[in-house]
Design an enzyme around this catalytic site. Structure first.
Site, mmCIF file in Angstrom:
data_model
loop_
_atom_site.group_PDB
_atom_site.id
_atom_site.type_symbol
_atom_site.label_atom_id
_atom_site.label_comp_id
_atom_site.label_asym_id
_atom_site.label_seq_id
_atom_site.Cartn_x
_atom_site.Cartn_y
_atom_site.Cartn_z
ATOM 1 N N ASP A 244 -7.402 -32.280 132.550
ATOM 2 C CA ASP A 244 -7.793 -32.553 133.317
ATOM 3 C C ASP A 244 -6.816 -32.414 135.447
ATOM 4 O O ASP A 244 -6.305 -32.976 135.269
ATOM 5 C CB ASP A 244 -8.124 -34.649 133.021
ATOM 6 C CG ASP A 244 -8.529 -35.528 134.239
ATOM 7 O OD1 ASP A 244 -9.755 -35.590 133.970
ATOM 8 O OD2 ASP A 244 -8.139 -35.577 134.885
ATOM 9 N N LYS B 188 -12.340 -32.272 139.756
ATOM 10 C CA LYS B 188 -13.086 -33.761 140.553
ATOM 11 C C LYS B 188 -12.964 -33.352 141.939
ATOM 12 O O LYS B 188 -11.985 -32.227 142.720
ATOM 13 C CB LYS B 188 -12.108 -34.901 140.646
ATOM 14 C CG LYS B 188 -11.614 -35.151 138.594
ATOM 15 C CD LYS B 188 -11.802 -36.423 139.340
ATOM 16 C CE LYS B 188 -10.620 -36.363 137.547
ATOM 17 N NZ LYS B 188 -9.395 -35.943 137.401
ATOM 18 N N TYR C 17 -5.717 -32.602 143.581
ATOM 19 C CA TYR C 17 -3.742 -32.564 142.871
ATOM 20 C C TYR C 17 -3.487 -30.997 143.655
ATOM 21 O O TYR C 17 -1.997 -31.180 143.251
ATOM 22 C CB TYR C 17 -4.185 -32.639 141.043
ATOM 23 C CG TYR C 17 -4.529 -33.741 140.753
ATOM 24 C CD1 TYR C 17 -5.015 -34.742 141.404
ATOM 25 C CD2 TYR C 17 -5.371 -33.972 138.912
ATOM 26 C CE1 TYR C 17 -5.521 -35.917 140.694
ATOM 27 C CE2 TYR C 17 -6.128 -34.664 138.590
ATOM 28 C CZ TYR C 17 -5.511 -35.748 139.272
ATOM 29 O OH TYR C 17 -6.578 -37.010 139.182
ATOM 30 N N HIS D 19 -14.912 -37.806 142.355
ATOM 31 C CA HIS D 19 -13.348 -38.856 142.588
ATOM 32 C C HIS D 19 -13.948 -39.953 142.653
ATOM 33 O O HIS D 19 -12.702 -41.249 141.312
ATOM 34 C CB HIS D 19 -12.092 -37.554 142.740
ATOM 35 C CG HIS D 19 -11.304 -38.152 142.607
ATOM 36 N ND1 HIS D 19 -9.881 -36.698 142.636
ATOM 37 C CD2 HIS D 19 -10.496 -38.861 141.778
ATOM 38 C CE1 HIS D 19 -9.456 -37.324 142.044
ATOM 39 N NE2 HIS D 19 -9.043 -38.400 141.186
HETATM 40 N N1 LIG Z 1 -9.958 -40.171 138.877
HETATM 41 C C1 LIG Z 1 -8.697 -40.775 139.325
HETATM 42 O O1 LIG Z 1 -9.026 -41.569 140.487
HETATM 43 C C2 LIG Z 1 -7.341 -40.755 138.424
HETATM 44 C C3 LIG Z 1 -6.167 -41.504 139.240
HETATM 45 C C4 LIG Z 1 -5.686 -41.550 138.533
HETATM 46 C C5 LIG Z 1 -4.728 -40.206 137.296
HETATM 47 N N2 LIG Z 1 -5.555 -39.902 137.121
HETATM 48 C C6 LIG Z 1 -6.005 -38.868 135.771
HETATM 49 O O2 LIG Z 1 -5.442 -39.470 135.034
HETATM 50 C C7 LIG Z 1 -4.173 -38.880 134.620
HETATM 51 C C8 LIG Z 1 -3.065 -39.674 133.971
HETATM 52 O O3 LIG Z 1 -2.126 -40.903 134.853
HETATM 53 P P1 LIG Z 1 -0.924 -40.418 135.526
HETATM 54 O O4 LIG Z 1 -0.769 -39.538 135.299
HETATM 55 O O5 LIG Z 1 -1.734 -41.897 136.880
HETATM 56 O O6 LIG Z 1 -0.058 -41.272 134.438
HETATM 57 P P2 LIG Z 1 -0.135 -41.748 132.926
HETATM 58 O O7 LIG Z 1 -0.555 -41.061 132.198
HETATM 59 O O8 LIG Z 1 -0.498 -43.251 132.801
HETATM 60 O O9 LIG Z 1 1.223 -41.579 133.057
HETATM 61 C C9 LIG Z 1 2.332 -40.398 132.791
HETATM 62 C C10 LIG Z 1 3.933 -41.146 133.942
HETATM 63 O O10 LIG Z 1 4.148 -41.534 132.201
HETATM 64 C C11 LIG Z 1 5.391 -41.125 131.487
HETATM 65 N N3 LIG Z 1 5.070 -40.167 130.106
HETATM 66 C C12 LIG Z 1 4.422 -40.082 130.018
HETATM 67 N N4 LIG Z 1 4.321 -39.512 128.553
HETATM 68 C C13 LIG Z 1 5.713 -40.677 128.760
HETATM 69 C C14 LIG Z 1 5.565 -41.053 126.986
HETATM 70 N N5 LIG Z 1 5.410 -40.587 125.947
HETATM 71 N N6 LIG Z 1 6.420 -42.357 127.001
HETATM 72 C C15 LIG Z 1 6.970 -42.450 128.083
HETATM 73 N N7 LIG Z 1 6.488 -41.735 129.794
HETATM 74 C C16 LIG Z 1 5.742 -41.094 129.443
HETATM 75 C C17 LIG Z 1 5.543 -39.135 132.463
HETATM 76 O O11 LIG Z 1 6.316 -38.657 133.049
HETATM 77 P P3 LIG Z 1 7.141 -37.101 132.583
HETATM 78 O O12 LIG Z 1 5.710 -36.508 133.514
HETATM 79 O O13 LIG Z 1 8.470 -37.323 132.531
HETATM 80 O O14 LIG Z 1 6.987 -37.138 130.797
HETATM 81 C C18 LIG Z 1 4.615 -40.035 134.357
HETATM 82 O O15 LIG Z 1 5.815 -39.613 134.891
HETATM 83 C C19 LIG Z 1 -4.125 -37.987 135.680
HETATM 84 O O16 LIG Z 1 -2.238 -36.635 135.289
HETATM 85 C C20 LIG Z 1 -5.130 -37.778 135.887
HETATM 86 O O17 LIG Z 1 -5.166 -36.643 135.583
HETATM 87 C C21 LIG Z 1 -7.031 -40.142 137.148
#
Ligand SMILES: NC(=O)c1ccc[n+]([C@@H]2O[C@H](COP(=O)([O-])OP(=O)(O)OC[C@H]3O[C@@H](n4cnc5c(N)ncnc54)[C@H](OP(=O)(O)O)[C@@H]3O)[C@@H](O)[C@H]2O)c1
Length: 306
Positions: free
Chosen positions: A44, A74, A49, A107
């Site tokens: 994704d 997106k 990004y 997005h």
């Molecule tokens: N459509 C939108 O507007 C929108 C907005 C935000 C995000 N997104 C998408 O959603 C995806 C996920 O959201 P996000 O990146 O914001 O946050 P997330 O997936 O909720 O969390 C990622 C964070 O958690 C840590 N993490 C990952 N696995 C873990 C585990 N098993 N235990 C403890 N910590 C863990 C990661 O650190 P490490 O990297 O050090 O493991 C990172 O700091 C994004 O990458 C993006 O593709 C979309």
């Protein structure tokens, strides 16, 4: 890899790697290659990004053919509009080194301009260049507005979804309309693993807090896209298909909802300042500022508080 059938028959994996905040210079390609090696088949990404080229390198490094992958990207706010959406799409294809996308999302909603964007996306879909089209951060009123002006119902709505913020009404609405929900920031950018109630449930199932949260979202039939730069956590996050949460535990997690969004005003100001810096104050910045203010005050970005 478990999949869900979208409203147009396309199979979408239930889990993918999110790559927001993974740096273009090496970090993103390593994470993508590691995820694919460990069974992920969905990535994704997004124009915003700034790492689509790195994603392409990661897929190439993995050796897994493009046809086995499911790639989501997106369209950014400053790319919205009929002509600019098409231009943006072709640039994304070029950066991702592919000749089609599996899923292309808007997005963020952006008032009437979103309708022009959607028209362009419908045409690209009908030309066979995108297997499924969808939206992100759309509330019920955004979707209703789109429905009354579109030919194709979105296949997916990607929204903020985690224990402190899962939009129950939108969840029911999307299920009723056949729109698949996908959860962004499912781990609350890492903060969710510290929630005491989640830790307690994790001990009972002998799983990690992250696995409990991801499993909870999966049992709600919502697609998950956790981000990680660590191979261990990439493996941990995908290892959620061998156990089942009892109804009672599902209810306990659901009860944690506070409608507390991770997207607050401060984040948007930082984002705008970063864009100002990158764009060196050219005229795009005025369009961007206008669209951010417009979407915040006219169309609304946050879900309504219960
Ligand atoms: N459509 C939108 O507007 C929108 C907005 C935000 C995000 N997104 C998408 O959603 C995806 C996920 O959201 P996000 O990146 O914001 O946050 P997330 O997936 O909720 O969390 C990622 C964070 O958690 C840590 N993490 C990952 N696995 C873990 C585990 N098993 N235990 C403890 N910590 C863990 C990661 O650190 P490490 O990297 O050090 O493991 C990172 O700091 C994004 O990458 C993006 O593709 C979309």
């Amino acid at each position: 890899m478990l999949t869900v059938k979208l409203n147009n028959g396309v199979e979408m994996p239930f889990i993918g790697l999110g790559v927001f905040r993974l740096d273009e210079n090496g970090e993103v390609e390593k994470a993508v290659a590691s995820a694919i090696k460990n069974g992920y088949r969905m990535i994704d990404t997004a124009y915003m990004y700034h790492n689509e080229a790195g994603v392409a390198r990661g897929i190439q490094m993995s050796g897994v053919p493009r046809s086995e992958m499911f790639i989501t990207s997106k369209i950014g706010n400053d790319q919205q509009g009929y002509e600019s959406a098409k231009e943006a799409f072709y640039q994304t294809l070029k950066d991702l080194k592919t000749d089609y996308l599996d899923l292309y999302l808007i997005h963020w909603p952006l008032g009437k301009k979103t309708l022009e964007t959607w028209k362009a996306m419908e045409e690209l879909y009908e030309e066979g260049l995108i297997r499924a089209i969808g939206v992100s951060n759309f509330q019920i009123y955004h979707l209703k507005f789109l429905f009354s002006n579109c030919r194709i119902v979105p296949a997916v709505n990607q929204v903020e979804f985690h224990p402190f913020h899962w939009p129950a009404e939108l969840y029911d609405f999307c299920r009723e309309k056949g729109i698949q929900l996908a959860a962004w920031s499912p781990l609350m950018i890492g903060k969710a693993v510290k929630i005491p109630e989640i830790k307690k449930i994790a001990r009972v199932y002998q799983k990690t807090p992250a696995q409990i949260i991801l499993r909870w979202i999966h049992q709600k039939r919502v697609v998950i896209i956790p981000k990680s730069s660590s191979t261990n956590r990439i493996i941990e996050n995908v290892s959620i298909f061998g156990f089942v949460l009892e109804n009672e535990d599902m209810t306990k997690i659901e009860a944690l909802n506070k409608n507390e969004s991770l997207v607050d005003g401060r984040d948007r100001i930082i984002y705008l300042l970063e864009m100002l810096w990158k764009l060196k104050f050219n005229k795009t910045i005025y369009r961007l500022l206008f669209s951010a203010i417009y979407s915040r005050f006219t169309f609304g970005l946050k879900s309504k508080r219960a």
